[in-house]
Design a protein around this motif. Structure first.
Motif, PDB file in Angstrom:
ATOM      1  N   TYR A  53      -7.146   1.982  10.325  1.00  0.00           N
ATOM      2  CA  TYR A  53      -8.108   0.955  10.758  1.00  0.00           C
ATOM      3  C   TYR A  53      -7.736  -0.428  10.236  1.00  0.00           C
ATOM      4  O   TYR A  53      -8.431  -1.407  10.492  1.00  0.00           O
ATOM      5  CB  TYR A  53      -9.520   1.313  10.260  1.00  0.00           C
ATOM      6  CG  TYR A  53      -9.564   1.555   8.771  1.00  0.00           C
ATOM      7  CD1 TYR A  53      -9.756   0.503   7.887  1.00  0.00           C
ATOM      8  CD2 TYR A  53      -9.364   2.825   8.248  1.00  0.00           C
ATOM      9  CE1 TYR A  53      -9.751   0.715   6.529  1.00  0.00           C
ATOM     10  CE2 TYR A  53      -9.361   3.045   6.887  1.00  0.00           C
ATOM     11  CZ  TYR A  53      -9.546   1.988   6.031  1.00  0.00           C
ATOM     12  OH  TYR A  53      -9.529   2.198   4.682  1.00  0.00           O
ATOM     13  N   CYS A  54      -6.642  -0.511   9.489  1.00  0.00           N
ATOM     14  CA  CYS A  54      -6.414  -1.714   8.686  1.00  0.00           C
ATOM     15  C   CYS A  54      -5.376  -2.642   9.296  1.00  0.00           C
ATOM     16  O   CYS A  54      -4.347  -2.191   9.785  1.00  0.00           O
ATOM     17  CB  CYS A  54      -5.969  -1.279   7.293  1.00  0.00           C
ATOM     18  SG  CYS A  54      -5.782  -2.670   6.188  1.00  0.00           S
ATOM     19  N   ASN A  74      -6.745   2.701  -5.637  1.00  0.00           N
ATOM     20  CA  ASN A  74      -6.959   3.823  -4.723  1.00  0.00           C
ATOM     21  C   ASN A  74      -6.723   5.113  -5.499  1.00  0.00           C
ATOM     22  O   ASN A  74      -5.825   5.158  -6.363  1.00  0.00           O
ATOM     23  CB  ASN A  74      -5.991   3.742  -3.534  1.00  0.00           C
ATOM     24  CG  ASN A  74      -6.622   3.014  -2.361  1.00  0.00           C
ATOM     25  OD1 ASN A  74      -7.791   2.646  -2.387  1.00  0.00           O
ATOM     26  ND2 ASN A  74      -5.840   2.822  -1.324  1.00  0.00           N
ATOM     27  N   CYS A  93      -3.584   2.601   6.360  1.00  0.00           N
ATOM     28  CA  CYS A  93      -4.748   3.256   6.960  1.00  0.00           C
ATOM     29  C   CYS A  93      -4.850   2.846   8.436  1.00  0.00           C
ATOM     30  O   CYS A  93      -4.522   1.713   8.792  1.00  0.00           O
ATOM     31  CB  CYS A  93      -6.024   2.834   6.231  1.00  0.00           C
ATOM     32  SG  CYS A  93      -5.933   3.172   4.473  1.00  0.00           S
ATOM     33  N   CYS A 136       0.862  -1.190   0.000  1.00  0.00           N
ATOM     34  CA  CYS A 136       0.000   0.000   0.000  1.00  0.00           C
ATOM     35  C   CYS A 136       0.890   1.229   0.000  1.00  0.00           C
ATOM     36  O   CYS A 136       2.060   1.147   0.403  1.00  0.00           O
ATOM     37  CB  CYS A 136      -0.884   0.027   1.247  1.00  0.00           C
ATOM     38  SG  CYS A 136      -2.184  -1.207   1.179  1.00  0.00           S
ATOM     39  N   GLY A 144      -4.300  -4.953   0.198  1.00  0.00           N
ATOM     40  CA  GLY A 144      -3.291  -4.083  -0.340  1.00  0.00           C
ATOM     41  C   GLY A 144      -3.879  -3.091  -1.343  1.00  0.00           C
ATOM     42  O   GLY A 144      -5.072  -2.857  -1.383  1.00  0.00           O
ATOM     43  N   THR A 145      -3.007  -2.564  -2.134  1.00  0.00           N
ATOM     44  CA  THR A 145      -3.424  -1.627  -3.179  1.00  0.00           C
ATOM     45  C   THR A 145      -2.650  -1.949  -4.459  1.00  0.00           C
ATOM     46  O   THR A 145      -1.486  -1.569  -4.572  1.00  0.00           O
ATOM     47  CB  THR A 145      -3.114  -0.165  -2.769  1.00  0.00           C
ATOM     48  OG1 THR A 145      -3.603   0.071  -1.454  1.00  0.00           O
ATOM     49  CG2 THR A 145      -3.735   0.829  -3.726  1.00  0.00           C
TER      50      THR A 145
END
Ligand code: SF4
Length: 360
Positions: free
Chosen positions: A21-22, A93, A19, A15, A61-62
């Motif tokens: 919260y992740c 993203n 984030c 990523c 992931g991203t």
């Protein structure tokens, strides 16, 4: 004889940033390690992919955290398996998506984009440690449409720390204005290993969360979205085929770190450790063979998540059983109905309670 696997998931474990919260399997993108991962995943694809897949999903992931060249290379490794793909999705993203990457998606015949938007409130996005604004998301959606992508899904979260109904309403209206064909809405659960979890930030109370769930359902269905799965809404014909395969309890192959596979009764998850993965792509964190009882219960649990429910005849054939006799208590729950040979839960929001009646 081996059975054909129709669904492929590939996990990109990087990523741009993490984030708050992740706690998924990922790390912040760095060119050298991404390059090594790419070489390793090539080997894994060559060893493990043997089919033409009907649905392919590149998640993370991203995936767009990779450079354009790396993304192009990764997609070229998958090219030999895509000729029959009816749905080929990639997660993006806004901050790491650009025209060059959109062009690469087209070149490799990707036909569905899932964008992490999460909120339309820029202050909230900052608090979540997202690296984009809502306007960035809007601009990238317009750009994707210029490149011919109309099958775009948006991921959103609700029940966020500090979020109230007014804030939720604004996000809902802002998202509706984007006119996406698919929207996924997840209630935030604060995981122990996330930044929020370590800071001791707590979930909103259950009543507020339930009120938000209802409000979302009301507004989205008014606007013509079908609430087809607990957390998912789609315009007619745009339900996620890949995710429906999970809910229909079909087999799927997962490639790369942390990816799960289900092949018959065999269920396994690849290692989440980069070191172990680089040494041996077959390393697993979980590796089990489910019993017939486990398979039956999981099949019921997954299928009842959608408004299409469970095909009773197919279930009976697969497990050589009689669903309505063996699971009589569950089937008789007032939240259940039978329609066109399918067992359906009419109240998805209480599914977890209903499932208790299916435990034998
Ligand atoms: S939520 Fe998505 S973008 Fe954010 S850290 Fe987790 S995987 Fe990466």
């Amino acid at each position: 004889m081996t059975t054909r696997i129709k669904h492929l998931y590939l996990h990109v474990p990087f990523c741009t940033s993490i984030c708050h919260y992740c706690d998924f399997c990922h790390r912040v993108y760095a060119d050298t390690i991404a390059q090594r991962w790419l070489e390793t995943v090539k080997k894994e694809i060559e060893e493990e992919c043997h089919d033409q897949y009907e649905t392919i999903y590149i998640g993370g992931g991203t995936p767009t955290a990779l450079s354009s060249v790396q993304l192009d290379t990764l997609l070229s490794y998958l090219d030999p398996y895509t000729s029959e793909a009816v749905e080929y999705t990639i997660e993006v993203n806004p901050e790491s998506l650009d025209e060059e990457k959109a062009e690469i998606f087209r070149k490799h015949h990707i036909n569905r984009i899932s964008m992490g938007i999460q909120s339309s409130d820029d202050e909230m996005l900052k608090y979540l440690n997202r690296k984009h604004t809502f306007n960035d998301a809007k601009e990238k959606i317009e750009m994707l449409r210029r490149y011919g992508f109309d099958n775009i899904s948006g991921d959103l979260m609700y029940s966020l720390p500090g979020q109230d109904m007014k804030m939720l309403d604004k996000t809902i209206e802002d998202i509706l204005a984007l006119d996406l064909v698919h929207i996924s809405l997840y209630s935030l659960t604060i995981e122990e290993n996330s930044v929020f979890g370590k800071k001791g930030i707590e979930n909103l109370d259950e009543d507020t969360e339930a009120d938000m769930y209802e409000r979302i359902e009301e507004r989205l269905t008014q606007q013509g979205y079908i609430h087809y799965e607990i957390s998912n809404y789609a315009k007619k014909g745009y339900e996620s085929k890949h995710n429906l395969s999970y809910w229909n309890y079909e087999d799927f192959l997962g490639i790369s770190l942390g990816a799960s596979s289900k092949i018959g009764e065999h269920r396994y998850t690849k290692t989440r450790s980069f070191e172990r993965y680089f040494n041996d792509t077959s390393s697993k964190d979980e590796d089990l063979y489910l019993t017939k009882e486990d398979l039956e219960f999981e099949h019921i649990m997954m299928s009842l998540r959608t408004i299409y429910g469970l095909d009773i005849e197919q279930f009976n054939k697969t497990y050589d059983t009689d669903l309505l006799v063996r699971y009589a208590k569950g089937a008789a729950n007032p939240a259940m109905k039978i329609e066109n040979g399918r067992l359906i839960c009419k109240e998805l929001e209480i599914l977890n309670h209903v499932l208790l009646d299916f435990m034998i």
